[in-house]
Design an enzyme around this catalytic site. Structure first.
Site: not given
Ligand SMILES: *Cc1c(COP(=O)(O)O)cnc(C)c1O
Length: 476
Positions: A117
């Site tokens: 993210k």
């Molecule tokens: C947010 C997250 C996801 C999921 O991603 P999306 O964009 O919501 O599909 C998967 N793995 C980790 C470690 C995350 O922080």
């Protein structure tokens, strides 16, 4: 480039207008009116840009196709300021690592909070600061987190002019490492609010505050959740970077497997594929919360109730519905806003599900858009973490393990590299790594001893008025 709503609202907006907004006025999500097309010559230019000038230049060139209301020199400077080896650990920003024949990991988790993210959120922080300054405005970001999103938002917004963050989290329910990551921030503009309750209580508070339109306007309350188009756009760039690293010529294809929750990450892959990036397949990997796997297997999208939503060892994928999924369905339905609205506002509200199994367009999910899916369990995660460690000496986190497990089941054509997106580093989920391997994962040096740092957090009962009063006091 103008943006429209997936629910057919007639308004069209520029990028910077939707940057600071959440949903479209009709409750839909924003998408560009069309996807800019990358032909062979353009892909070659992007390949050269990444290889000779780096990720920031690649990002600038892709973002330029979607943003026409920030002067090019400014956008270039924002990308250069965001994507540095200093912040992301390597010059490639998202290096590929070879696992086994035809199977690669794309490392997206070497940013400040050790989850993918950061890649979008760090850019968002710089875009917000830039746009707020240009407008002479301020923004107070109110959010709820059970871990990854909140810390990525705080590390992106810390010290930014014109922005404050008020992040609620369930008191005592995040891992010690995650609490330390967030609560050790000493920046004046970052406010941690630990709510005596569960994650749903935090979300309810955020909703209640946002629904108080007077308060929302007076205190300029905004969000940074995963439906924000700018976040999704920033993620499109690393699909190009992964492709370029795995191939030598543009006639080669690759496939991606993506650990998925809210469908944000893989939706960026869908956008890249629609732009013409040679992606063979996009494989959705879920954990026991398999809303998305069920859809791609059966054509039925069924939102789960809270009793049906499992707490798993890949917690960032524990979702009851996938908030970005509407974007893909809009494309699948031939961009029919009225039909999308009927499914997401009427059918889901009334029945909690919709069924496209009998619709010929559902077949297009695989045939035209390349989507496949699979599911993984706690036992699969443990086995995959163990196997990957013993065979390759690589420790992967629990979410990435869901991806590797599902990727192996969807290898397909051996000539097409399969790239699994690594979404977090194992240190964030140390308990499960300990369970799988019998020892703790490695901790990056910059996080040594963070649990012992002074903490900046306000503990509060699950009371909307108390949270509002806190925001009022800190907006002076
Ligand atoms: C947010 C997250 C996801 C999921 O991603 P999306 O964009 O919501 O599909 C998967 N793995 C980790 C470690 C995350 O922080």
């Amino acid at each position: 480039m103008l943006y429209l709503s997936t629910r057919g609202h007639p308004d069209r907006k520029h990028f910077c207008d939707i940057l600071l907004e959440g949903l479209a006025p009709d409750g839909g999500l924003y998408l560009p009116e069309h996807y800019p097309q990358i032909d062979d010559a353009a892909l070659t230019r992007l390949r050269k840009a990444y290889q000779s000038q780096g990720y920031a230049e690649l990002a600038f060139q892709i973002l330029s196709l979607y943003i026409d209301d920030i002067p090019a020199a400014d956008l270039k400077a924002l990308c250069a300021k965001t994507y540095t080896a200093e912040v992301f650990g390597t010059g490639e920003i998202v290096p590929l690592r070879h696992l086994e024949d035809g199977l690669w990991l794309e490392a997206l988790s070497n940013g400040p909070t050790l989850a993918f993210k950061d890649i979008a959120m760090q850019l968002l922080g710089n875009l917000f600061e830039y746009e707020l300054k240009r407008r002479g405005e301020e923004l107070n970001i109110l959010g709820a987190t059970s871990g990854d999103t909140g810390s990525a938002a705080e590390y992106a917004m810390r010290g930014k002019e014109g922005v404050r963050v008020f992040m609620t989290s369930p008191h005592g329910r995040m891992s010690a490492f995650q609490q330390a990551q967030m609560f050790s921030l000493q920046d004046e503009n970052i406010h941690n609010i630990a709510i005596e309750g569960v994650f749903d209580d935090c979300q309810d508070i955020v909703k209640a505050v946002s629904n108080d339109l007077n308060f929302k306007r007076q205190y300029k309350i905004g969000t940074v959740n995963s439906i924000n188009w700018a976040r999704l756009l920033a993620q499109v760039v690393y699909y190009f970077a992964g492709y370029i690293q795995a191939t030598e010529t543009n006639d080669q294809k690759v496939s991606f497997t993506v650990p998925s929750g809210n469908f944000g990450n893989i939706c960026a892959g869908h956008v890249a594929r629609c732009m013409g990036l040679p992606i063979a397949r996009l494989v959705v990997a879920t954990n026991e919360n398999d809303v998305l796997d069920e859809f791609f297997r059966t054509g039925v999208y069924r939102v789960r109730g809270s009793a049906d939503t499992h707490e798993t060892s890949s917690p960032s994928m524990d979702i009851s519905k996938a908030s970005n999924f509407e974007r893909f369905i809009f494309d699948l339905l031939g961009r029919n806003g009225q039909r999308t609205k009927a499914l997401f506002s009427a059918a889901l509200q009334t029945y909690g599900r919709f069924d496209l199994s009998a619709d010929p367009l559902f077949a297009d999910a695989a045939a035209k858009y390349g989507f496949e899916s699979g599911r993984s369990t706690h036992a699969d995660r443990l086995a995959t973490i163990k196997d990957t460690y013993h065979r390759f000496g690589v420790t992967i986190d629990t979410h990435t393990a869901d991806g590797v497990k599902v990727a192996r089941e969807h290898r397909g054509d051996p000539a097409v590299p399969m790239i699994v997106l690594e979404t977090a580093l194992p240190i964030k989920f140390a308990e499960t790594i300990q369970e799988a391997l019998g020892h703790a994962p490695e901790r990056p040096a910059r996080f040594a001893g963070i649990e012992a740092l002074p903490k900046r957090v306000q503990v509060m009962p699950a009371d909307v008025e108390r949270v509002k009063a806190y925001i009022e006091r800190h907006c002076q």
